[in-house]
Write a protein that holds these residues in place. Sequence first.
Motif, short mmCIF file in Angstrom:
data_model
loop_
_atom_site.label_atom_id
_atom_site.label_comp_id
_atom_site.label_asym_id
_atom_site.label_seq_id
_atom_site.Cartn_x
_atom_site.Cartn_y
_atom_site.Cartn_z
N GLY A 95 -11.22 106.18 51.12
CA GLY A 95 -10.11 105.60 51.87
C GLY A 95 -10.37 105.43 53.34
O GLY A 95 -9.94 104.44 53.95
N GLN A 96 -11.09 106.37 53.94
CA GLN A 96 -11.37 106.26 55.38
C GLN A 96 -12.17 104.99 55.68
O GLN A 96 -12.01 104.39 56.75
N PHE A 97 -13.00 104.55 54.75
CA PHE A 97 -13.80 103.36 54.99
C PHE A 97 -12.96 102.09 54.84
O PHE A 97 -13.21 101.09 55.52
N ALA A 98 -11.94 102.13 53.99
CA ALA A 98 -11.00 101.02 53.92
C ALA A 98 -10.26 100.90 55.24
O ALA A 98 -10.09 99.80 55.79
N ASP A 99 -9.83 102.04 55.79
CA ASP A 99 -9.14 102.03 57.08
C ASP A 99 -10.05 101.51 58.19
O ASP A 99 -9.63 100.72 59.04
N GLN A 100 -11.31 101.93 58.17
CA GLN A 100 -12.27 101.46 59.18
C GLN A 100 -12.52 99.95 59.02
O GLN A 100 -12.69 99.24 60.01
N ALA A 101 -12.56 99.48 57.78
CA ALA A 101 -12.75 98.04 57.53
C ALA A 101 -11.62 97.24 58.17
O ALA A 101 -11.87 96.21 58.81
N VAL A 102 -10.40 97.71 57.98
CA VAL A 102 -9.25 97.04 58.61
C VAL A 102 -9.41 97.07 60.13
O VAL A 102 -9.21 96.07 60.81
N ALA A 103 -9.80 98.22 60.66
CA ALA A 103 -9.94 98.39 62.12
C ALA A 103 -10.99 97.46 62.72
O ALA A 103 -10.82 97.00 63.85
N ILE A 104 -12.06 97.16 61.98
CA ILE A 104 -13.10 96.27 62.54
C ILE A 104 -12.84 94.80 62.24
O ILE A 104 -13.61 93.93 62.63
N GLY A 105 -11.76 94.52 61.52
CA GLY A 105 -11.41 93.13 61.24
C GLY A 105 -12.12 92.52 60.04
O GLY A 105 -12.25 91.29 59.95
N ALA A 106 -12.56 93.35 59.10
CA ALA A 106 -13.18 92.83 57.89
C ALA A 106 -12.19 91.96 57.12
O ALA A 106 -10.98 92.16 57.20
N LYS A 107 -12.72 91.01 56.38
CA LYS A 107 -11.88 90.09 55.61
C LYS A 107 -11.57 90.60 54.21
O LYS A 107 -10.71 90.04 53.53
N GLY A 108 -12.31 91.64 53.78
CA GLY A 108 -12.09 92.18 52.44
C GLY A 108 -12.70 93.56 52.31
O GLY A 108 -13.60 93.93 53.06
N VAL A 109 -12.20 94.32 51.33
CA VAL A 109 -12.73 95.65 51.02
C VAL A 109 -12.99 95.70 49.53
O VAL A 109 -12.15 95.28 48.72
N TRP A 110 -14.15 96.24 49.18
CA TRP A 110 -14.56 96.34 47.77
C TRP A 110 -14.95 97.78 47.50
O TRP A 110 -15.85 98.31 48.12
N PHE A 111 -14.25 98.43 46.58
CA PHE A 111 -14.62 99.77 46.12
C PHE A 111 -15.36 99.61 44.80
O PHE A 111 -14.85 98.99 43.87
N GLN A 112 -16.54 100.19 44.71
CA GLN A 112 -17.39 100.02 43.55
C GLN A 112 -16.84 100.69 42.31
O GLN A 112 -15.87 101.45 42.36
N LEU A 113 -17.49 100.43 41.19
CA LEU A 113 -17.10 100.97 39.89
C LEU A 113 -16.92 102.49 39.97
O LEU A 113 -17.79 103.19 40.48
N GLY A 114 -15.75 102.95 39.55
CA GLY A 114 -15.44 104.38 39.58
C GLY A 114 -14.82 104.85 40.86
O GLY A 114 -14.38 106.00 40.95
#
Length: 145
Positions: A95-114
Amino acid sequence: MTTAPLHLSRDAIDFMLEECGTWAIVGLSGNPNRTAYDIAAALQADGKKIVPIHPVFGSPDGPSEVLGEKGYASLADVPFPVDVVDVFRRSEEAGQFADQAVAIGAKGVWFQLGVIDHDAFERTTAAGVPMVMDTCPKIEWRRGA
């Protein structure tokens, strides 16, 4: 007809696979025996620019690149825009990496299998950033993306 769960939105998957060119791979350390390495290589073969993200890149005696691309210790260290943040971490850490992705302006977040974190999904999509989880680009390519 069965409807896919929101975290497996075909629109979000297609957007990331078809329209996003720069993928930060969280957990890509350079170990060719790890799934992150295999998926990063597959993304490259599909024409994506990969950006390795792993703490080893902040170490003075650690590697500096993976698959020919410079690595960074954190998402915040990347000096150019990232389209997708692809996370290879345990669910409880992801989850922290999803939050960081939003903070850096990423266009999408992908969590791998599992990798599943419904709270992170809610936060990320509420911020207007598409997110998928518990799947893999190679699986989705086979499904016809």
